[in-house]
Design an enzyme around this catalytic site. Structure first.
Site, PDB file in Angstrom:
ATOM      1  N   GLU A   1     -16.065   8.364 -26.700  1.00  0.00           N
ATOM      2  CA  GLU A   1     -17.161   7.667 -26.013  1.00  0.00           C
ATOM      3  C   GLU A   1     -18.232   8.685 -25.677  1.00  0.00           C
ATOM      4  O   GLU A   1     -17.979   9.641 -24.940  1.00  0.00           O
ATOM      5  CB  GLU A   1     -16.666   6.979 -24.731  1.00  0.00           C
ATOM      6  CG  GLU A   1     -17.827   6.419 -23.904  1.00  0.00           C
ATOM      7  CD  GLU A   1     -17.428   5.723 -22.606  1.00  0.00           C
ATOM      8  OE1 GLU A   1     -16.250   5.331 -22.456  1.00  0.00           O
ATOM      9  OE2 GLU A   1     -18.309   5.586 -21.732  1.00  0.00           O
TER      10      GLU A   1
ATOM     11  N   LYS B   1     -13.269  -2.602 -19.635  1.00  0.00           N
ATOM     12  CA  LYS B   1     -13.004  -1.389 -18.865  1.00  0.00           C
ATOM     13  C   LYS B   1     -12.672  -1.816 -17.446  1.00  0.00           C
ATOM     14  O   LYS B   1     -13.315  -2.735 -16.929  1.00  0.00           O
ATOM     15  CB  LYS B   1     -14.286  -0.546 -18.781  1.00  0.00           C
ATOM     16  CG  LYS B   1     -14.449   0.499 -19.840  1.00  0.00           C
ATOM     17  CD  LYS B   1     -15.777   1.217 -19.683  1.00  0.00           C
ATOM     18  CE  LYS B   1     -15.628   2.599 -19.155  1.00  0.00           C
ATOM     19  NZ  LYS B   1     -16.535   3.600 -19.653  1.00  0.00           N
TER      20      LYS B   1
ATOM     21  N   ARG C   1     -26.146   9.331 -20.835  1.00  0.00           N
ATOM     22  CA  ARG C   1     -26.466   9.802 -19.477  1.00  0.00           C
ATOM     23  C   ARG C   1     -27.409  10.985 -19.459  1.00  0.00           C
ATOM     24  O   ARG C   1     -27.782  11.456 -18.382  1.00  0.00           O
ATOM     25  CB  ARG C   1     -25.179  10.227 -18.746  1.00  0.00           C
ATOM     26  CG  ARG C   1     -24.321   9.061 -18.391  1.00  0.00           C
ATOM     27  CD  ARG C   1     -23.076   9.456 -17.631  1.00  0.00           C
ATOM     28  NE  ARG C   1     -22.102   8.386 -17.795  1.00  0.00           N
ATOM     29  CZ  ARG C   1     -20.893   8.395 -17.300  1.00  0.00           C
ATOM     30  NH1 ARG C   1     -20.467   9.418 -16.580  1.00  0.00           N
ATOM     31  NH2 ARG C   1     -20.090   7.378 -17.521  1.00  0.00           N
TER      32      ARG C   1
HETATM   33  C1  3PG Z   1     -16.741   6.490 -17.266  1.00  0.00           C
HETATM   34  O1  3PG Z   1     -17.897   6.242 -17.560  1.00  0.00           O
HETATM   35  O2  3PG Z   1     -15.812   5.892 -17.807  1.00  0.00           O
HETATM   36  C2  3PG Z   1     -16.462   7.455 -16.191  1.00  0.00           C
HETATM   37  O3  3PG Z   1     -17.578   8.171 -15.817  1.00  0.00           O
HETATM   38  C3  3PG Z   1     -15.324   8.362 -16.463  1.00  0.00           C
HETATM   39  O4  3PG Z   1     -14.843   8.705 -15.219  1.00  0.00           O
HETATM   40  P1  3PG Z   1     -14.216  10.125 -14.913  1.00  0.00           P
HETATM   41  O5  3PG Z   1     -15.356  11.100 -14.987  1.00  0.00           O
HETATM   42  O6  3PG Z   1     -13.645   9.992 -13.530  1.00  0.00           O
HETATM   43  O7  3PG Z   1     -13.175  10.410 -15.939  1.00  0.00           O
END
Ligand code: 3PG
Length: 220
Positions: free
Chosen positions: A53, A141, A57
């Site tokens: 993924e 999700k 950002r």
């Molecule tokens: C996402 O977009 O899925 C999250 O930002 C991932 O979360 P994490 O940084 O706590 O793994």
């Protein structure tokens, strides 16, 4: 680059579910520099993880995703942090295999239902999940998984919706990934723990390959 032919929503969801079942662990990647994109993806692939993924950002995110799609054909690339219909259109144009969102706004769900690009909305409540289901999205999700209540919350949330499959993200790491994956309605987990910013900045690709290896080791 993925090509998306017109298929029924049922076929689209079946394909997406199969893809996530194979993936099991999906790194959530945030790239600050385009030049890191291909070596990072290659490091993950070398460690046995090829479903990725790439989050929208940073200013270079789309360019980084394009570089991976063109330069690392083994990678199965999803575009994450898709927030608007325009982000979704951009993901399709980039040649992504799928797209993911932290949320499930009515506008985004409507755009995704009309798009050939397989899409995974983000939900943290029953109402958000019901909105996703109303648009045909039965793989979601669960975000932010740990802060939103962890395993207990997902068990409770999943109970009224036995047809739904989840990919929890947000607070998942090497220490808890296996517990989440043990839930029968969890098909994959995602997280940024596999690609720490410090390792990316330092070009420490060997550490990333090693971490990927360790993440998939218990189930191989
Ligand atoms: C996402 O977009 O899925 C999250 O930002 C991932 O979360 P994490 O940084 O706590 O793994």
């Amino acid at each position: 680059m993925a090509e998306h032919f017109p298929i029924s929503p049922t076929e689209r969801q079946a394909g997406l579910l199969a893809l996530f079942r194979v993936a099991r662990i999906i790194p959530v990647m945030t790239l600050e520099r385009v030049e890191d994109a291909v070596p990072l993806a290659r490091a993950l692939v070398a460690g046995g993880i090829r479903h990725l993924e790439i989050t929208l950002r940073t200013p270079v995110a789309a360019e980084a995703a394009a570089a991976i799609i063109a330069g690392v054909p083994e990678a199965v690339v999803g575009i994450g942090t898709v927030v608007t219909a325009a982000d979704l259109a951009r993901s399709l144009q980039l040649g992504a295999h799928f797209a993911l969102s932290p949320g499930a706004t009515p506008a985004l769900l409507a755009a995704a239902a009309a798009s050939p690009l397989p899409f995974v909305p983000g939900i943290a409540t029953a109402s958000e999940l019901m909105a996703a289901l109303a648009h045909g999205f039965d793989l979601v999700k669960f975000f932010p998984a740990v802060p939103a209540g962890g395993l207990a919350a997902l068990k409770a949330l999943g109970a009224p919706f036995p047809q739904v499959r989840f990919c929890p993200t947000g607070g998942i790491d090497a220490g808890n990934a296996a517990e989440w994956l043990a839930l029968p309605n969890v098909v994959a987990v995602g997280g940024s723990w596999l690609t720490p910013a410090a390792d990316i900045r330092a070009g420490n690709w060997a550490a990333i390959t090693e971490r990927a290896h360790r993440a998939i080791a218990p189930r191989r």
